[in-house]
Enzyme design. Structure first.
Site, short mmCIF file in Angstrom:
data_model
loop_
_atom_site.label_atom_id
_atom_site.label_comp_id
_atom_site.label_asym_id
_atom_site.label_seq_id
_atom_site.Cartn_x
_atom_site.Cartn_y
_atom_site.Cartn_z
CG HIS A 14 2.87 -99.67 -31.42
ND1 HIS A 14 2.24 -99.24 -30.27
CD2 HIS A 14 2.73 -101.02 -31.43
CE1 HIS A 14 1.74 -100.29 -29.62
NE2 HIS A 14 2.01 -101.39 -30.32
CG HIS A 16 3.42 -106.06 -31.55
ND1 HIS A 16 3.62 -106.20 -30.20
CD2 HIS A 16 2.51 -105.05 -31.71
CE1 HIS A 16 2.87 -105.32 -29.56
NE2 HIS A 16 2.19 -104.61 -30.44
NE ARG A 18 3.21 -111.18 -32.42
CZ ARG A 18 2.46 -110.40 -31.66
NH1 ARG A 18 2.93 -109.83 -30.58
NH2 ARG A 18 1.20 -110.19 -31.98
CG ASN A 42 3.88 -107.56 -26.82
OD1 ASN A 42 4.65 -107.29 -27.75
ND2 ASN A 42 2.60 -107.79 -27.01
CE LYS A 97 2.83 -100.37 -25.05
NZ LYS A 97 2.55 -101.18 -26.23
CG HIS A 136 -2.16 -101.38 -24.35
ND1 HIS A 136 -2.14 -102.06 -25.54
CD2 HIS A 136 -3.47 -101.36 -23.97
CE1 HIS A 136 -3.36 -102.44 -25.88
NE2 HIS A 136 -4.20 -102.02 -24.92
CG ASP A 242 -0.73 -102.27 -32.19
OD1 ASP A 242 0.18 -103.04 -31.83
OD2 ASP A 242 -1.86 -102.25 -31.64
CG HIS A 246 -1.83 -112.87 -33.03
ND1 HIS A 246 -1.35 -113.28 -31.81
CD2 HIS A 246 -2.11 -111.55 -32.89
CE1 HIS A 246 -1.35 -112.25 -30.96
NE2 HIS A 246 -1.81 -111.19 -31.59
CB ALA A 258 -6.35 -108.68 -29.51
C1 NCD Z 1 -0.83 -106.60 -29.71
C2 NCD Z 1 -0.12 -107.93 -29.82
O1 NCD Z 1 -0.69 -108.86 -30.41
O2 NCD Z 1 1.03 -108.04 -29.35
N1 NCD Z 1 -2.23 -106.80 -29.96
C3 NCD Z 1 -3.13 -105.86 -30.34
O3 NCD Z 1 -4.30 -106.18 -30.47
N2 NCD Z 1 -2.76 -104.63 -30.61
C4 NCD Z 1 -0.57 -106.02 -28.39
C5 NCD Z 1 -0.96 -104.58 -28.26
O4 NCD Z 1 -0.31 -103.70 -28.80
O5 NCD Z 1 -1.98 -104.32 -27.61
ZN ZN Z 2 0.99 -103.07 -29.95
#
Ligand code: NCD
Ligand code: ZN
Length: 339
Positions: A14, A16, A18, A42, A97, A136, A242, A246, A258
């Site tokens: 899992h 991200h 970007r 996402n 997802k 999610h 996860d 950011h 988040a």
């Molecule tokens: C994730 C994100 O920033 O894309 N944020 C998070 O707090 N985990 C999205 C997600 O997996 O919920």
């Molecule tokens: Zn995530």
């Protein structure tokens, strides 16, 4: 007493990554040390077409700068995906997802209703085609109860689609563990931060926005229950960081985003944790073998040598105008990756 430990074929199920400069900054931090990672769709706008998926995969490969890394792609669930579309895209993805509308970063195009009858056509197609579903699992209720409130939805999905593999993403509460064990077709990913932090680490003392994520980290007994499951490498759980980078300015502000950025410290922190509880023998199951069985994949062998040597986590990671603060920024862990 171990002074070194070999992690075999680590997988992050899992992640991200970007796009653009942020992708260029974070992709190499995972591709160097992981054999493969399941990439979240996402983006803004999300990945929903074959063309966008293939282009994104190319951008990831290019940014990864490592031939020996496989991005395992996903697409963003839409209720109107046809059987034909899913069949056509099946070989390009590892899962679909699902984000309920508005529960986390970039979920504004998520599903408006979690009513099983509305979801049925798409989920039935996925079940027939053998495409797993990642979820999610949170409602829009009170922050600490959002995951718990979602459990009846997981339960009805598990009952209605018994052959669909359902991944409960980043579980954070002990109630989720009970449900996970109840249905054969439920599996779960668990992050590092849900194993090491509680709500106190976000707002019990000074506010720490870098520990803020969805689902929010919870009570000590939730953390401890997750820890037991992971240390014993329960076959239904696998590692999914996860890791969700950011920009520093979007974390250290009002309306902060988040997401916890943990990818570059994941292997070191997990090795330290498993060693602390004398469970290093189970680490490769949690980091690799369980996921390969659950997803029925064969990952490319990649050996990562961990050595018992202090690793001071960088204060931040930078590339062009991007700056991201990692989990445990500037703290020292007792394990390093041999370079
Ligand atoms: C994730 C994100 O920033 O894309 N944020 C998070 O707090 N985990 C999205 C997600 O997996 O919920
Ligand atoms: Zn995530």
């Amino acid at each position: 007493m171990y002074s070194e430990f070999i992690i075999e074929t680590p997988l992050d199920m899992h992640l991200h990554l970007r796009d653009e400069d942020m992708l260029k900054l974070v992709a190499p931090l995972t591709s160097k040390n992981f054999s493969a990672a399941l990439i979240m769709p996402n983006l803004n706008p999300p990945i929903t077409t074959k063309k966008d998926l293939l282009n994104y995969k190319e951008r990831i490969k290019k940014a990864s700068k490592n031939e020996n890394f496989e991005p395992l792609m996903t697409i963003f669930f839409q209720v109107d995906y046809s059987y034909e579309f899913l069949k056509e895209i099946k070989d390009e993805i590892i899962a679909v997802k699902l984000y309920p509308f508005g529960v986390t970063t970039n979920s504004e195009t998520g599903v408006a209703s979690m009513d099983v009858e509305i979801l049925r056509p798409t989920l039935q197609s996925m079940e027939k085609l053998g495409i797993p579903l990642c979820v999610h699992g949170e409602t829009k209720g009170f922050i600490m109860d959002r995951e718990k409130e979602f459990l009846p939805i997981y339960e009805s999905l598990a009952i209605n689609f018994p052959k669909l593999k359902i991944m409960m993403e980043h579980i954070s509460s002990k109630e989720s563990i009970d449900l996970l064990k109840k249905y054969d077709n439920l599996y779960a990913t668990i992050t590092i931060h849900h194993l090491l932090l509680t709500l106190d680490d976000v707002l019990g003392g000074m506010l720490n926005p870098h520990n803020f994520c969805k689902p929010i980290v919870k009570r000590p007994d939730d953390r401890d229950a997750l820890l037991q499951l992971v240390l014993n490498a329960h076959p239904k759980v696998m590692f999914g960081s996860d890791s969700a980078p950011h920009q520093k300015e979007n974390k250290e502000c009002h309306h902060g985003s988040a997401g916890v950025f943990s990818a570059p410290i994941a292997l070191q922190a997990l090795t330290q944790l498993f060693e602390k509880y004398n469970k290093l023998d189970n680490l490769n199951k949690f980091l690799s073998l369980n996921a390969q069985k659950i997803y029925n994949i064969k990952a490319k062998k990649k050996l990562i040598k961990m050595i018992k040597k202090d690793f001071t986590i960088p204060k931040s990671y930078k590339y062009n105008n991007e700056e991201v603060i990692p989990l445990f920024s500037n703290e020292t862990l007792s394990w390093s990756i041999e370079s």
